[in-house]
Design a protein around this motif. Structure first.
Motif, PDB file in Angstrom:
ATOM      1  N   VAL A 154     -38.007  46.290 -18.138  1.00  0.00           N
ATOM      2  CA  VAL A 154     -36.946  47.123 -18.698  1.00  0.00           C
ATOM      3  C   VAL A 154     -37.470  48.553 -18.779  1.00  0.00           C
ATOM      4  N   CYS A 155     -36.823  49.461 -18.065  1.00  0.00           N
ATOM      5  CA  CYS A 155     -37.234  50.867 -18.028  1.00  0.00           C
ATOM      6  C   CYS A 155     -36.141  51.698 -18.697  1.00  0.00           C
ATOM      7  N   THR A 156     -36.525  52.537 -19.633  1.00  0.00           N
ATOM      8  CA  THR A 156     -35.552  53.351 -20.362  1.00  0.00           C
ATOM      9  C   THR A 156     -35.943  54.822 -20.296  1.00  0.00           C
ATOM     10  N   ASN A 157     -34.944  55.698 -20.194  1.00  0.00           N
ATOM     11  CA  ASN A 157     -35.270  57.121 -20.197  1.00  0.00           C
ATOM     12  C   ASN A 157     -35.656  57.588 -21.595  1.00  0.00           C
ATOM     13  N   ARG A 158     -35.262  56.808 -22.585  1.00  0.00           N
ATOM     14  CA  ARG A 158     -35.745  56.998 -23.966  1.00  0.00           C
ATOM     15  C   ARG A 158     -35.441  55.709 -24.722  1.00  0.00           C
ATOM     16  N   ASP A 159     -36.281  55.324 -25.637  1.00  0.00           N
ATOM     17  CA  ASP A 159     -35.985  54.165 -26.464  1.00  0.00           C
ATOM     18  C   ASP A 159     -34.885  54.535 -27.454  1.00  0.00           C
ATOM     19  N   ALA A 160     -33.920  53.658 -27.614  1.00  0.00           N
ATOM     20  CA  ALA A 160     -32.756  53.993 -28.433  1.00  0.00           C
ATOM     21  C   ALA A 160     -32.150  52.730 -29.021  1.00  0.00           C
ATOM     22  N   GLU A 161     -31.354  52.897 -30.068  1.00  0.00           N
ATOM     23  CA  GLU A 161     -30.606  51.793 -30.657  1.00  0.00           C
ATOM     24  C   GLU A 161     -29.280  51.581 -29.954  1.00  0.00           C
ATOM     25  N   HIS A 162     -28.922  52.525 -29.080  1.00  0.00           N
ATOM     26  CA  HIS A 162     -27.664  52.438 -28.343  1.00  0.00           C
ATOM     27  C   HIS A 162     -27.897  52.972 -26.932  1.00  0.00           C
ATOM     28  N   TYR A 163     -27.356  52.264 -25.933  1.00  0.00           N
ATOM     29  CA  TYR A 163     -27.453  52.720 -24.552  1.00  0.00           C
ATOM     30  C   TYR A 163     -26.055  52.938 -23.996  1.00  0.00           C
ATOM     31  N   ASP A 164     -25.869  54.115 -23.418  1.00  0.00           N
ATOM     32  CA  ASP A 164     -24.572  54.414 -22.823  1.00  0.00           C
ATOM     33  C   ASP A 164     -24.308  53.522 -21.623  1.00  0.00           C
ATOM     34  N   VAL A 165     -25.360  53.237 -20.869  1.00  0.00           N
ATOM     35  CA  VAL A 165     -25.185  52.418 -19.683  1.00  0.00           C
ATOM     36  C   VAL A 165     -26.469  51.644 -19.392  1.00  0.00           C
ATOM     37  N   MET A 166     -26.281  50.438 -18.894  1.00  0.00           N
ATOM     38  CA  MET A 166     -27.370  49.557 -18.485  1.00  0.00           C
ATOM     39  C   MET A 166     -27.199  49.265 -16.995  1.00  0.00           C
ATOM     40  N   LEU A 167     -28.242  49.489 -16.220  1.00  0.00           N
ATOM     41  CA  LEU A 167     -28.247  49.158 -14.805  1.00  0.00           C
ATOM     42  C   LEU A 167     -29.058  47.873 -14.638  1.00  0.00           C
ATOM     43  N   MET A 168     -28.560  46.945 -13.817  1.00  0.00           N
ATOM     44  CA  MET A 168     -29.162  45.611 -13.752  1.00  0.00           C
ATOM     45  C   MET A 168     -29.334  45.164 -12.304  1.00  0.00           C
ATOM     46  N   GLY A 169     -30.500  44.580 -12.033  1.00  0.00           N
ATOM     47  CA  GLY A 169     -30.756  43.979 -10.732  1.00  0.00           C
ATOM     48  C   GLY A 169     -31.745  42.842 -10.877  1.00  0.00           C
ATOM     49  N   HIS A 170     -31.821  41.973  -9.860  1.00  0.00           N
ATOM     50  CA  HIS A 170     -32.786  40.872  -9.936  1.00  0.00           C
ATOM     51  C   HIS A 170     -33.771  40.939  -8.779  1.00  0.00           C
ATOM     52  N   LEU A 171     -35.031  40.653  -9.099  1.00  0.00           N
ATOM     53  CA  LEU A 171     -36.127  40.752  -8.148  1.00  0.00           C
ATOM     54  C   LEU A 171     -36.301  39.480  -7.327  1.00  0.00           C
ATOM     55  N   ASP A 172     -35.801  38.355  -7.810  1.00  0.00           N
ATOM     56  CA  ASP A 172     -36.065  37.090  -7.127  1.00  0.00           C
ATOM     57  C   ASP A 172     -35.096  36.855  -5.972  1.00  0.00           C
ATOM     58  N   THR A 173     -35.584  36.097  -4.991  1.00  0.00           N
ATOM     59  CA  THR A 173     -34.771  35.674  -3.867  1.00  0.00           C
ATOM     60  C   THR A 173     -34.777  34.145  -3.824  1.00  0.00           C
ATOM     61  N   VAL A 174     -34.026  33.586  -2.893  1.00  0.00           N
ATOM     62  CA  VAL A 174     -33.980  32.128  -2.737  1.00  0.00           C
ATOM     63  C   VAL A 174     -34.928  31.643  -1.646  1.00  0.00           C
ATOM     64  N   PHE A 175     -35.689  32.554  -1.043  1.00  0.00           N
ATOM     65  CA  PHE A 175     -36.483  32.207   0.128  1.00  0.00           C
ATOM     66  C   PHE A 175     -37.921  31.868  -0.249  1.00  0.00           C
ATOM     67  N   ALA A 176     -38.403  30.735   0.262  1.00  0.00           N
ATOM     68  CA  ALA A 176     -39.726  30.228  -0.086  1.00  0.00           C
ATOM     69  C   ALA A 176     -40.832  31.162   0.391  1.00  0.00           C
ATOM     70  N   LYS A 177     -41.965  31.073  -0.297  1.00  0.00           N
ATOM     71  CA  LYS A 177     -43.134  31.871   0.063  1.00  0.00           C
ATOM     72  C   LYS A 177     -43.501  31.613   1.521  1.00  0.00           C
ATOM     73  N   GLY A 178     -43.763  32.677   2.253  1.00  0.00           N
ATOM     74  CA  GLY A 178     -44.074  32.581   3.668  1.00  0.00           C
ATOM     75  C   GLY A 178     -42.917  32.970   4.568  1.00  0.00           C
ATOM     76  N   THR A 179     -41.707  33.057   4.001  1.00  0.00           N
ATOM     77  CA  THR A 179     -40.535  33.412   4.808  1.00  0.00           C
ATOM     78  C   THR A 179     -40.646  34.826   5.359  1.00  0.00           C
ATOM     79  N   CYS A 180     -41.186  35.741   4.564  1.00  0.00           N
ATOM     80  CA  CYS A 180     -41.270  37.138   5.001  1.00  0.00           C
ATOM     81  C   CYS A 180     -42.164  37.292   6.232  1.00  0.00           C
ATOM     82  N   ALA A 181     -43.245  36.525   6.290  1.00  0.00           N
ATOM     83  CA  ALA A 181     -44.136  36.589   7.449  1.00  0.00           C
ATOM     84  C   ALA A 181     -43.432  36.077   8.701  1.00  0.00           C
TER      85      ALA A 181
END
Length: 373
Positions: free
Chosen positions: A58-85
């Motif tokens: 979680v990266c924030t431009n400042r720590d706060a009790e309220h956020y105007d906007v949250m941007l969300m993404g996921h790092l995981d994929t469905v592809f098994a280790k070795g697929t990229c090679a």
């Protein structure tokens, strides 16, 4: 938007395996973004989840009790280790291809580029949280308890799953009930089933498959898929164990009750047949359009038209973190990442000419939230 640099970074990310069960790869990708955001002077919060999962970032431009906007993404994929090679990043005409290029490393990277290029006047006006989730593809089972408190503090949430190849952004998603059902019967010789007390777990499994499949309804737009079934050892042995994995999808929240009522009836019948049943259940509520969200989309449509970048919004059948986040109050727009298609397949792709389009659309919305339009 520095497209050449973006594509170079995307190549590195796509060529790094990061399946949901690969903590080493997930943490490598998380470290890429942690270093980049630290270089911007942002606060970088790392949450260690289960040993078999990666780090939530979680990266924030400042720590706060309220956020105007949250941007969300996921790092995981469905592809098994070795697929990229075996199938590394490549570009063919207007398409970038490779494991996870469209679901969703392109969107994760776009979030960083937006914040890297964020004008100071927007930075000053908005409290922003950028969240990188390591386990969305398995239902955010480890991460949700850590990122949902940020959602509770946010007014808006933009999720950077791929925009549809048609150009549509996403504003509604189906809900799901996912079931893993294990059946425990009594083994015995198939030639003596009337006297040896054998009870077939496979026969019980078959009854469940027929009954659950019968819940499908085109009229209700409810689908049921028995995606996995297994059991038994030999044809002359009555099976003492069997297993199914079922995924249901629905628009109407009341459909969950109809599905679970049928499951309860089947469970009671199984006991009458002398079969033990164990059920593991997961799922997500449907993400439905509220009056507040509809009003915001009307506003977004107006400012986008005025800026010469018309916006189209459509519902989708797949799940995302928006199903969870929307339950906590933020107005969500999903599919904010560059366009693409064929997710979860070897043909998964991103449309290169949509990178700048989606970048400009996000900057427009951020400028609007900051009151600068």
């Amino acid at each position: 938007m520095e497209l050449k640099e973006y594509l170079q970074d995307l190549e590195y990310l796509v060529n790094t395996d990061s399946c949901s069960d690969d903590p080493e790869g997930l943490n490598t990708v998380a470290a890429f973004f942690a270093d980049r955001f630290a270089g911007l002077g942002w606060n970088v919060h790392k949450y260690d989840l289960a040993p078999q999962s990666g780090t939530l970032l979680v990266c924030t431009n400042r720590d706060a009790e309220h956020y105007d906007v949250m941007l969300m993404g996921h790092l995981d994929t469905v592809f098994a280790k070795g697929t990229c090679a075996r199938r590394p990043f490549r570009i063919e005409g207007n398409k970038a291809l490779g494991p996870g290029v469209g679901d969703m490393k392109q969107g994760c990277l776009l979030m960083y580029y937006l914040m890297k290029d964020l004008p100071e006047r927007i930075h000053e006006k908005l409290n922003i949280a950028v969240v990188y989730n390591p386990d969305e593809e398995i239902g955010s089972r480890y991460s949700k308890d850590y990122y949902l408190p940020y959602a509770q503090k946010a007014d808006y949430a933009y999720l950077y799953e791929a925009r549809a190849a048609s150009g549509a952004y996403c504003t509604e998603r189906k809900g799901s009930v996912q079931l893993t059902v294990t059946f425990q019967g009594v083994a015995g010789h198939c030639g003596f089933v009337f006297t040896n007390g054998a009870r077939s777990a496979i026969s019980e499994m078959a009854r469940w498959i027929v009954a659950l499949d019968g819940l499908q309804s085109r009229k209700r737009n409810t689908s049921v898929n028995v995606g996995v079934c297994s059991g038994g050892t030999k044809p002359n042995v009555v099976a003492d164990s069997a297993r199914i994995v079922v995924d249901t999808r629905f628009d109407d929240p009341t459909e969950e009750d109809r599905i679970l009522e049928t499951v309860a009836q089947l469970e009671a019948q199984a006991r009458e047949h002398g079969i033990g049943v164990t059920i593991e259940r997961r799922g997500k509520k449907p993400w439905v359009l509220t009056e507040k969200a509809a009003a915001y989309l009307e506003h977004v449509t107006a400012i986008a038209d005025k800026a010469g970048m018309p916006a189209v919004f459509k519902a989708r059948g797949g799940l995302s973190d928006a199903n969870l986040i929307a339950q906590y109050g933020p107005v969500c727009i999903d599919g904010m990442g560059p366009g693409g298609g064929d997710g979860h397949s070897p043909e998964e792709y991103m449309l290169i000419d949509t990178v700048s389009e989606t970048y400009d659309f996000s900057m427009l919305l951020l400028s609007d939230l900051a009151g600068l339009l």
